[in-house]
Design an enzyme around this catalytic site. Sequence first.
Site, PDB file in Angstrom:
ATOM      1  N   CYS A   7     -24.144  24.230 -28.102  1.00  6.71           N
ATOM      2  CA  CYS A   7     -23.491  24.329 -26.813  1.00  6.71           C
ATOM      3  C   CYS A   7     -22.379  25.323 -26.711  1.00  6.71           C
ATOM      4  O   CYS A   7     -21.219  25.072 -27.378  1.00  6.71           O
ATOM      5  CB  CYS A   7     -23.144  22.935 -26.402  1.00  6.71           C
ATOM      6  SG  CYS A   7     -22.348  22.791 -24.767  1.00  6.71           S
ATOM      7  N   ASN A  11     -24.181  29.078 -22.161  1.00 10.19           N
ATOM      8  CA  ASN A  11     -25.591  28.439 -22.472  1.00 10.19           C
ATOM      9  C   ASN A  11     -25.507  27.638 -23.502  1.00 10.19           C
ATOM     10  O   ASN A  11     -24.642  27.543 -24.339  1.00 10.19           O
ATOM     11  CB  ASN A  11     -26.396  29.614 -22.655  1.00 10.19           C
ATOM     12  CG  ASN A  11     -26.869  30.631 -21.656  1.00 10.19           C
ATOM     13  OD1 ASN A  11     -27.149  30.092 -20.273  1.00 10.19           O
ATOM     14  ND2 ASN A  11     -26.874  31.919 -21.850  1.00 10.19           N
ATOM     15  N   PRO A 108     -16.382  25.118 -33.504  1.00  6.44           N
ATOM     16  CA  PRO A 108     -17.462  24.759 -34.251  1.00  6.44           C
ATOM     17  C   PRO A 108     -18.699  25.783 -34.478  1.00  6.44           C
ATOM     18  O   PRO A 108     -19.274  25.966 -35.680  1.00  6.44           O
ATOM     19  CB  PRO A 108     -18.179  23.647 -33.616  1.00  6.44           C
ATOM     20  CG  PRO A 108     -16.887  23.140 -32.704  1.00  6.44           C
ATOM     21  CD  PRO A 108     -16.189  24.594 -32.428  1.00  6.44           C
ATOM     22  N   ASP A 109     -18.732  26.800 -33.217  1.00  8.33           N
ATOM     23  CA  ASP A 109     -19.857  27.900 -33.607  1.00  8.33           C
ATOM     24  C   ASP A 109     -19.483  28.734 -34.510  1.00  8.33           C
ATOM     25  O   ASP A 109     -20.272  29.317 -35.377  1.00  8.33           O
ATOM     26  CB  ASP A 109     -20.044  28.449 -32.227  1.00  8.33           C
ATOM     27  CG  ASP A 109     -18.607  29.110 -31.707  1.00  8.33           C
ATOM     28  OD1 ASP A 109     -17.579  28.267 -31.971  1.00  8.33           O
ATOM     29  OD2 ASP A 109     -18.695  30.060 -30.953  1.00  8.33           O
ATOM     30  N   ARG A 110     -18.141  29.101 -34.755  1.00 12.43           N
ATOM     31  CA  ARG A 110     -17.728  29.931 -36.037  1.00 12.43           C
ATOM     32  C   ARG A 110     -17.894  29.299 -37.383  1.00 12.43           C
ATOM     33  O   ARG A 110     -18.185  30.073 -38.274  1.00 12.43           O
ATOM     34  CB  ARG A 110     -16.209  30.573 -35.616  1.00 12.43           C
ATOM     35  CG  ARG A 110     -16.023  30.866 -34.198  1.00 12.43           C
ATOM     36  CD  ARG A 110     -14.622  31.422 -34.003  1.00 12.43           C
ATOM     37  NE  ARG A 110     -14.199  32.565 -34.530  1.00 12.43           N
ATOM     38  CZ  ARG A 110     -13.092  33.040 -34.506  1.00 12.43           C
ATOM     39  NH1 ARG A 110     -11.946  32.559 -33.970  1.00 12.43           N
ATOM     40  NH2 ARG A 110     -12.790  34.304 -35.275  1.00 12.43           N
ATOM     41  N   THR A 132     -19.883  34.617 -24.906  1.00  9.19           N
ATOM     42  CA  THR A 132     -18.806  34.635 -23.964  1.00  9.19           C
ATOM     43  C   THR A 132     -17.527  35.452 -24.538  1.00  9.19           C
ATOM     44  O   THR A 132     -16.849  36.296 -23.721  1.00  9.19           O
ATOM     45  CB  THR A 132     -18.334  33.193 -23.418  1.00  9.19           C
ATOM     46  OG1 THR A 132     -19.473  32.358 -22.994  1.00  9.19           O
ATOM     47  CG2 THR A 132     -17.252  33.278 -22.310  1.00  9.19           C
TER      48      THR A 132
END
Length: 259
Positions: A7, A11, A108-110, A132
Amino acid sequence: MLLAVDCGNTNTVFSIWDGTEFIATWRTATEWQRTADQYYVWLSTLMILQKVDVEITDMIVSSTVPRVVFNLRVLADRYFNTRPMVVGKAGCELPVDVRVDIGTAVGPDRLVNTVAGHDLYGGDLIVVDFGTATTFDVVAADGAYVGGVIAPGVNLSLEALHNAAAALPHVDISKPQAVVGTNTVACMQSGVFWGYVGLVREICARIKAERERDMRVISTGGLAPLFQQAVNLFDEFQDDLTMHGLTVIYKYNKELAEQ
């Protein structure tokens, strides 16, 4: 089957992993108001349309939007009868260290990209994610996340330019035919494309100089294929880097639970 959910601010990606490969992937706009029931109706309909007849038994989530996590937890509990692993939360361990200032919250994505990069390429990496925001994640020789850089995202920069300057139109980003534009759209596209090429090249060069070593540069994210057109900017491109990282974290936690 594992349902992996990434998430982001713009998107959200849902992928089903059978233990060997992803057998289906879908994308939707990130909206924190979306309920668990709405997620399920959307997801189950797509599974039927694409004839994906599987039983989801596990779920792992990486979310940069905290308000979305609650409804994803409800989705897992209500419809899949499982408790999801949520990256960055209790019950979801990482196979790498995080070496940043005490009290610092890392997206968290990193962290997931760090895990994926180390699993695929080893250490001494710079992972550039065109989302983004445009992020640079530095992965140490042993796989630890040791910090990075955050810059405005490409589309965010274009949108800000359009909103702040009344005479400038909204344009789609693409590689211009020439550096010097002969119309407004070409000028804007050149400024953004070559501006970000310069930004990526300079930041990566400074990271390597500061760490006093050569480092492999990996690109990922929606606009990464576009910037692959710039010569010698990246060493590797991975479209599904984050999703791969989620499967690595999932397997790592499953192994810990079995010990």
